[in-house]
Design an enzyme around this catalytic site. Sequence first.
Site: not given
Length: 499
Positions: A72, A171-172, A243, A291, A350
């Site tokens: 982000n 990203n996203e 996730y 991710e 991460q």
Amino acid sequence: MPAATLTIDPAFTIAPVNRRTFGTFVEHMGRCVYTGIYEPGHATADEDGFRKDVLELTRELGASVVRYPGGNFVSGYRWEDGVGPRDERPRRLDLAWHSIETNEFGLDEFSRWCAKAGVEPMMAINLGTRGVPEALDLLEYANHPGGTTLSDLREQHGAAPYGIKLWCLGNELDGPWQVGHKTPTEYGRLAAETARAMRMIEPDLQLVACGSSSSKMPLFGTWERDVLRETYEYVEYISCHAYYGNEDGDTASFVASAVDMDHFIESVVATADHVGAELKSSKKIGISFDEWNVWYSDRSRCTDGPADQWEVAPRRIEDQYNVTDAVVVGNLLISLLRHSDRVGVACLAQLANVIAPIMTEPGGAAWRQTTFHPFAITSRLATGQVLRVETDSPTISTARYGAIPAVDAVATYDAGRLSIFATNRSTEAPVEITVDVSRSGVTTVDEAVVIHDEDLTATNTAGDPDRVTAKPLDTRLADGKLTITLPAISWVAASLSTN
């Protein structure tokens, strides 16, 4: 005791092991950079301010590629803030994580850190608040050999070309939380324009288009379809992010999280191949699963605090992982390896402090979380070709995924060396596994380790950094059959050879 059988044949290959499967992620979030990988004044800091204890653990982890600087964070980032003399760099508000970014660490530092860690850089471009011109400037600064304003500026900063080949186009950007959130068509056209322009400088770049932020997003599937309709011929990969957590206490479903990862990958592959068929293209789009991790979002601090409270490197989502989390991470790695024919890149998110395998304290110690161990072992042992494993396993019931095999496994084979990775996802019973390895010709068990603990909540801490480690596991190899007993909720790795 329930029993399972695995059959392995070196002739039944899926794809070569891709070293980029063992990537990780450094974002300017929380303490990943500051007091994580970078802490001038720390007792172990080198001349660049990099913590040597963290560098050593990164090499032990077996990380191959590192995605940077977000996440982000990248959607509001000005890359030029992080180059040149440190005392001239601006301090900025980071809207993604409600903190202050000092820019003391930027592209120049990251590139030097990658060289010392022995990892490949994976650079993300801001397509949230910026676009084609800024992406071209970044590429020119990073890679052009010289003779232009920006490449000469890099030389003035004391650096040769960085030669970055792997780039994320944003990203996203499907997420409404993202600075610069876009519709799939808006993003797809911008990504295609950026990719075309970047290839005018370097035709052989490898580019990643943004996929959905998760498979639970409202536009999942249609986002991938619409983005790839715009970008198909200009990118090598589309991203997946996932996730997993155990917030609701449904441990059986949590331990089976790899079932969801399998479905996620296969759904995106199907969508990509559908677009390829529409476009009558023979090209195959790969997956960059850049991710993935366990993340207990219910107990994480993301952007809490008063609206007027802006801090430098506040503590954010510093999850403490237990032995069950480590088993899940091991099983997710099995899923990624099993899909090596399409997954070309994967990044554990991460690296340090922020939902990370490596933890540090400012001015203090660095230590391995429980999740460090399955990643490091898999990275070390998985070489050669990924093999298809025929599995006959008892099933277990889960509320989220229904009946699933208790045992999940993958194997790799490399010039007489066979490595097997398996997990017992049963929360109740051990399973005896018999592995038919007769076709591989192996005669010796060189290594067999298990991650398991009777206390499923056991963790590693600064005071007890080795509470959970991989322990030796008894095996029996006779007549081409390897026998292993896996406790409930456990992950095992075994390496065998013809010696």
